[in-house]
Scaffold this active site. Sequence first.
Site, PDB file in Angstrom:
ATOM      1  N   LYS A  51       4.437   5.510  21.527  1.00  0.00           N
ATOM      2  CA  LYS A  51       5.417   6.195  22.395  1.00  0.00           C
ATOM      3  C   LYS A  51       4.825   7.341  23.220  1.00  0.00           C
ATOM      4  O   LYS A  51       5.543   8.232  23.664  1.00  0.00           O
ATOM      5  CB  LYS A  51       6.635   6.734  21.594  1.00  0.00           C
ATOM      6  CG  LYS A  51       7.261   5.779  20.615  1.00  0.00           C
ATOM      7  CD  LYS A  51       7.385   4.369  21.090  1.00  0.00           C
ATOM      8  CE  LYS A  51       8.455   4.124  22.119  1.00  0.00           C
ATOM      9  NZ  LYS A  51       8.511   2.675  22.465  1.00  0.00           N
ATOM     10  N   ALA A  52       3.524   7.299  23.412  1.00  0.00           N
ATOM     11  CA  ALA A  52       2.879   8.365  24.198  1.00  0.00           C
ATOM     12  C   ALA A  52       2.772   8.021  25.682  1.00  0.00           C
ATOM     13  O   ALA A  52       2.349   8.865  26.476  1.00  0.00           O
ATOM     14  CB  ALA A  52       1.495   8.647  23.635  1.00  0.00           C
ATOM     15  N   GLY A  53       3.133   6.812  26.062  1.00  0.00           N
ATOM     16  CA  GLY A  53       3.003   6.424  27.465  1.00  0.00           C
ATOM     17  C   GLY A  53       2.117   5.188  27.637  1.00  0.00           C
ATOM     18  O   GLY A  53       1.559   4.948  28.709  1.00  0.00           O
ATOM     19  N   THR A  54       2.019   4.399  26.593  1.00  0.00           N
ATOM     20  CA  THR A  54       1.177   3.194  26.582  1.00  0.00           C
ATOM     21  C   THR A  54       1.548   2.228  27.705  1.00  0.00           C
ATOM     22  O   THR A  54       0.669   1.708  28.414  1.00  0.00           O
ATOM     23  CB  THR A  54       1.375   2.439  25.239  1.00  0.00           C
ATOM     24  OG1 THR A  54       1.694   3.361  24.211  1.00  0.00           O
ATOM     25  CG2 THR A  54       0.177   1.594  24.897  1.00  0.00           C
ATOM     26  N   THR A  55       2.834   1.988  27.853  1.00  0.00           N
ATOM     27  CA  THR A  55       3.295   0.970  28.807  1.00  0.00           C
ATOM     28  C   THR A  55       3.065   1.454  30.235  1.00  0.00           C
ATOM     29  O   THR A  55       2.664   0.684  31.110  1.00  0.00           O
ATOM     30  CB  THR A  55       4.801   0.686  28.558  1.00  0.00           C
ATOM     31  OG1 THR A  55       4.999   0.577  27.149  1.00  0.00           O
ATOM     32  CG2 THR A  55       5.233  -0.583  29.247  1.00  0.00           C
ATOM     33  N   TRP A  56       3.277   2.730  30.449  1.00  0.00           N
ATOM     34  CA  TRP A  56       3.026   3.343  31.764  1.00  0.00           C
ATOM     35  C   TRP A  56       1.558   3.147  32.164  1.00  0.00           C
ATOM     36  O   TRP A  56       1.251   2.661  33.249  1.00  0.00           O
ATOM     37  CB  TRP A  56       3.417   4.822  31.665  1.00  0.00           C
ATOM     38  CG  TRP A  56       3.052   5.696  32.811  1.00  0.00           C
ATOM     39  CD1 TRP A  56       3.542   5.613  34.079  1.00  0.00           C
ATOM     40  CD2 TRP A  56       2.132   6.811  32.776  1.00  0.00           C
ATOM     41  NE1 TRP A  56       2.976   6.613  34.840  1.00  0.00           N
ATOM     42  CE2 TRP A  56       2.123   7.355  34.069  1.00  0.00           C
ATOM     43  CE3 TRP A  56       1.342   7.405  31.787  1.00  0.00           C
ATOM     44  CZ2 TRP A  56       1.334   8.463  34.402  1.00  0.00           C
ATOM     45  CZ3 TRP A  56       0.576   8.503  32.117  1.00  0.00           C
ATOM     46  CH2 TRP A  56       0.568   9.006  33.404  1.00  0.00           C
ATOM     47  N   HIS A 111      -2.561   1.061  18.705  1.00  0.00           N
ATOM     48  CA  HIS A 111      -2.103   2.371  18.209  1.00  0.00           C
ATOM     49  C   HIS A 111      -2.931   2.789  17.000  1.00  0.00           C
ATOM     50  O   HIS A 111      -2.606   3.763  16.326  1.00  0.00           O
ATOM     51  CB  HIS A 111      -0.635   2.310  17.766  1.00  0.00           C
ATOM     52  CG  HIS A 111       0.346   2.094  18.874  1.00  0.00           C
ATOM     53  ND1 HIS A 111       0.235   2.671  20.115  1.00  0.00           N
ATOM     54  CD2 HIS A 111       1.496   1.372  18.909  1.00  0.00           C
ATOM     55  CE1 HIS A 111       1.258   2.302  20.861  1.00  0.00           C
ATOM     56  NE2 HIS A 111       2.035   1.517  20.160  1.00  0.00           N
ATOM     57  N   ARG A 133       0.578  12.580  24.840  1.00  0.00           N
ATOM     58  CA  ARG A 133       1.872  13.132  25.279  1.00  0.00           C
ATOM     59  C   ARG A 133       2.198  14.323  24.393  1.00  0.00           C
ATOM     60  O   ARG A 133       1.774  14.359  23.228  1.00  0.00           O
ATOM     61  CB  ARG A 133       2.933  12.034  25.083  1.00  0.00           C
ATOM     62  CG  ARG A 133       4.323  12.422  25.514  1.00  0.00           C
ATOM     63  CD  ARG A 133       5.287  11.247  25.348  1.00  0.00           C
ATOM     64  NE  ARG A 133       6.557  11.554  25.970  1.00  0.00           N
ATOM     65  CZ  ARG A 133       7.602  10.747  26.004  1.00  0.00           C
ATOM     66  NH1 ARG A 133       7.525   9.546  25.466  1.00  0.00           N
ATOM     67  NH2 ARG A 133       8.719  11.110  26.600  1.00  0.00           N
ATOM     68  N   SER A 141      10.902  10.302  21.169  1.00  0.00           N
ATOM     69  CA  SER A 141      10.858   8.934  21.689  1.00  0.00           C
ATOM     70  C   SER A 141      10.671   7.945  20.533  1.00  0.00           C
ATOM     71  O   SER A 141      11.303   6.889  20.485  1.00  0.00           O
ATOM     72  CB  SER A 141       9.695   8.824  22.683  1.00  0.00           C
ATOM     73  OG  SER A 141       9.627   7.523  23.216  1.00  0.00           O
ATOM     74  N   ASP A 225      11.765   4.758  37.261  1.00  0.00           N
ATOM     75  CA  ASP A 225      12.929   3.953  37.668  1.00  0.00           C
ATOM     76  C   ASP A 225      12.547   2.546  38.073  1.00  0.00           C
ATOM     77  O   ASP A 225      13.291   1.598  37.820  1.00  0.00           O
ATOM     78  CB  ASP A 225      13.680   4.644  38.810  1.00  0.00           C
ATOM     79  CG  ASP A 225      14.548   5.761  38.267  1.00  0.00           C
ATOM     80  OD1 ASP A 225      14.882   5.702  37.064  1.00  0.00           O
ATOM     81  OD2 ASP A 225      14.857   6.693  39.037  1.00  0.00           O
ATOM     82  N   ARG A 250      13.745   4.597  28.058  1.00  0.00           N
ATOM     83  CA  ARG A 250      14.882   5.415  27.637  1.00  0.00           C
ATOM     84  C   ARG A 250      15.147   6.537  28.640  1.00  0.00           C
ATOM     85  O   ARG A 250      16.104   6.498  29.386  1.00  0.00           O
ATOM     86  CB  ARG A 250      14.586   5.966  26.231  1.00  0.00           C
ATOM     87  CG  ARG A 250      15.772   6.481  25.456  1.00  0.00           C
ATOM     88  CD  ARG A 250      15.296   7.012  24.117  1.00  0.00           C
ATOM     89  NE  ARG A 250      14.288   8.061  24.284  1.00  0.00           N
ATOM     90  CZ  ARG A 250      14.547   9.355  24.398  1.00  0.00           C
ATOM     91  NH1 ARG A 250      15.793   9.788  24.335  1.00  0.00           N
ATOM     92  NH2 ARG A 250      13.573  10.243  24.573  1.00  0.00           N
TER      93      ARG A 250
HETATM   94  S1  PPS Z   1       4.960   1.837  22.861  1.00  0.00           S
HETATM   95  O1  PPS Z   1       6.041   1.095  22.152  1.00  0.00           O
HETATM   96  O2  PPS Z   1       4.191   2.656  21.923  1.00  0.00           O
HETATM   97  O3  PPS Z   1       4.117   0.960  23.658  1.00  0.00           O
HETATM   98  O4  PPS Z   1       5.744   2.833  23.811  1.00  0.00           O
HETATM   99  P1  PPS Z   1       5.076   3.682  25.002  1.00  0.00           P
HETATM  100  O5  PPS Z   1       5.012   2.851  26.209  1.00  0.00           O
HETATM  101  O6  PPS Z   1       3.842   4.345  24.540  1.00  0.00           O
HETATM  102  O7  PPS Z   1       6.133   4.836  25.204  1.00  0.00           O
HETATM  103  C1  PPS Z   1       7.454   4.628  25.654  1.00  0.00           C
HETATM  104  C2  PPS Z   1       7.895   5.922  26.314  1.00  0.00           C
HETATM  105  O8  PPS Z   1       7.287   5.998  27.620  1.00  0.00           O
HETATM  106  C3  PPS Z   1       8.331   6.049  28.601  1.00  0.00           C
HETATM  107  N1  PPS Z   1       7.889   5.362  29.809  1.00  0.00           N
HETATM  108  C4  PPS Z   1       7.694   5.976  30.977  1.00  0.00           C
HETATM  109  N2  PPS Z   1       7.807   7.261  31.335  1.00  0.00           N
HETATM  110  C5  PPS Z   1       7.552   7.579  32.616  1.00  0.00           C
HETATM  111  N3  PPS Z   1       7.177   6.683  33.551  1.00  0.00           N
HETATM  112  C6  PPS Z   1       7.051   5.380  33.250  1.00  0.00           C
HETATM  113  N4  PPS Z   1       6.707   4.504  34.181  1.00  0.00           N
HETATM  114  C7  PPS Z   1       7.308   4.984  31.904  1.00  0.00           C
HETATM  115  N5  PPS Z   1       7.282   3.803  31.261  1.00  0.00           N
HETATM  116  C8  PPS Z   1       7.642   4.057  29.977  1.00  0.00           C
HETATM  117  C9  PPS Z   1       9.520   5.392  27.919  1.00  0.00           C
HETATM  118  O9  PPS Z   1      10.715   5.696  28.562  1.00  0.00           O
HETATM  119  C10 PPS Z   1       9.399   5.987  26.528  1.00  0.00           C
HETATM  120  O10 PPS Z   1       9.694   7.381  26.493  1.00  0.00           O
HETATM  121  P2  PPS Z   1      11.158   7.994  26.206  1.00  0.00           P
HETATM  122  O11 PPS Z   1      10.957   9.467  26.053  1.00  0.00           O
HETATM  123  O12 PPS Z   1      11.649   7.362  24.944  1.00  0.00           O
HETATM  124  O13 PPS Z   1      11.990   7.667  27.398  1.00  0.00           O
END
Ligand code: PPS
Length: 288
Positions: A51-56, A111, A133, A141, A225, A250
Site C-alpha cells: 500500500k505504499a504506491g506499488t500500482t502507481w 512486498h 510512503r 491504506s 482519477d 480509495r
Molecule cells: S498494493 O496492494 O500493495 O499493490 O497497493 P499499492 O498500489 O501499493 O497502494 C494502494 C494505494 O495507492 C493509491 N494509489 C494511487 N495514489 C495516487 N495516484 C495513483 N495513480 C494511485 N494509484 C493507486 C491507492 O488509492 C491506495 O492508497 P489509499 O490511501 O488507500 O487511497
Amino acid sequence: ILLPQFSTGISPHSLVDFNGISMTRVFTSNWENVQNFQARPDDILIATYAKAGTTWVSQILDLLYFGQTERQKTLPIHERVPFLEVYLPPNMSGTEQADNLPTSPRLIKTHLPYQLVPKSFWEQNCRVVYVARNAKDNMVSYYHFNRMSYGQPAPGDWNTFFQNFMEGKSMYEILWQEADLSKNSLHVLLYLADTEREIDKLCSFLGLSPSAEEKKMILGGTQFDNMRKNYMANYSTFPLMDFKISPFMRKGKVGDWKNHFTVAQNEEFDEDYKTKMTDPTLEFRTTI
Ligand code: PPS
C-alpha cells in the site's frame, strides 16, 4: 468469490510466522519457487511495503517502457506486472506469471522484506525501484485494504488494527532498512511527492530519456482519477477484493491518517517511529 484452495487446513489468511516475518499462506505456499526464482539482468523489481504506491509506480514503469499500447488496454496491471510471491490456487502463481512474461525488461512486484528477496535479483545486479510512503497513510491504506481483500487477515475495527500493527501483528510488518536502501542498484521513489520530478529522477536512474510528449502521457496516465477509472489499472478485474467494502483506488491522498488516528495513537506512533526510523535523507510528507 473464489477463495484460494490450499491442501492443508490452515486458513489462507491466518497470520503465520515465516522466518520472523508475519505472512499469510497466500504469500508463503509457493516459497520454493520464489526462493529459486531466476532473475534476468534487465529485470526491474518494484519493491514496496504493501500500500505504499506499488500500482502507481507499476503503471509509471509500464508506460515508460511500453507506452500506450494494446498491452495497456487489454491486460490488467497485475498481469503486466506479476506479484512474485503471491499464490492463489487455482490461479497461476506469481513466479509462473513472471516466468511467462514476454516483455523485456520484465517488471516484477514484491512486498518481501530485503532479506527474503530471491538472491538471483542481487546476483544479476537487477535494478530495484523501491517506493516509500509516509507510514501513517500507508497504515491507514492497509487497514482499508485488509477490510476488503480476502487474502488478508481480517483487521477488526481501526483501534484493533492499530494496536495489532504497533505490536507487529500485521502482514510483512518490516520495512526495508536504511542499509538495504543504500545499494546503488536501487532507486527510492516517494509516493505523491512532486510526480514530475520523481519521474525525471527515475528516468535518470534507468537511463531513459522520454520525450516531452511521452512524459505528458505518463503523467496523465498515472494520475489518480485516471487510474481509478481505468479497468486495466484499478484492480476491478482481480477476484479476491470486495470494492463495496472499500475500493482499491480509495483516496490516493496524503494526510488521510488524520481522519483515523486519535491524538493518543499519533503520539504512540511518533514515539515508536523515532526509535525505528533514523534516516534523515528520506523526507516524507504527512500533510500537504
Ligand atoms: S498494493 O496492494 O500493495 O499493490 O497497493 P499499492 O498500489 O501499493 O497502494 C494502494 C494505494 O495507492 C493509491 N494509489 C494511487 N495514489 C495516487 N495516484 C495513483 N495513480 C494511485 N494509484 C493507486 C491507492 O488509492 C491506495 O492508497 P489509499 O490511501 O488507500 O487511497
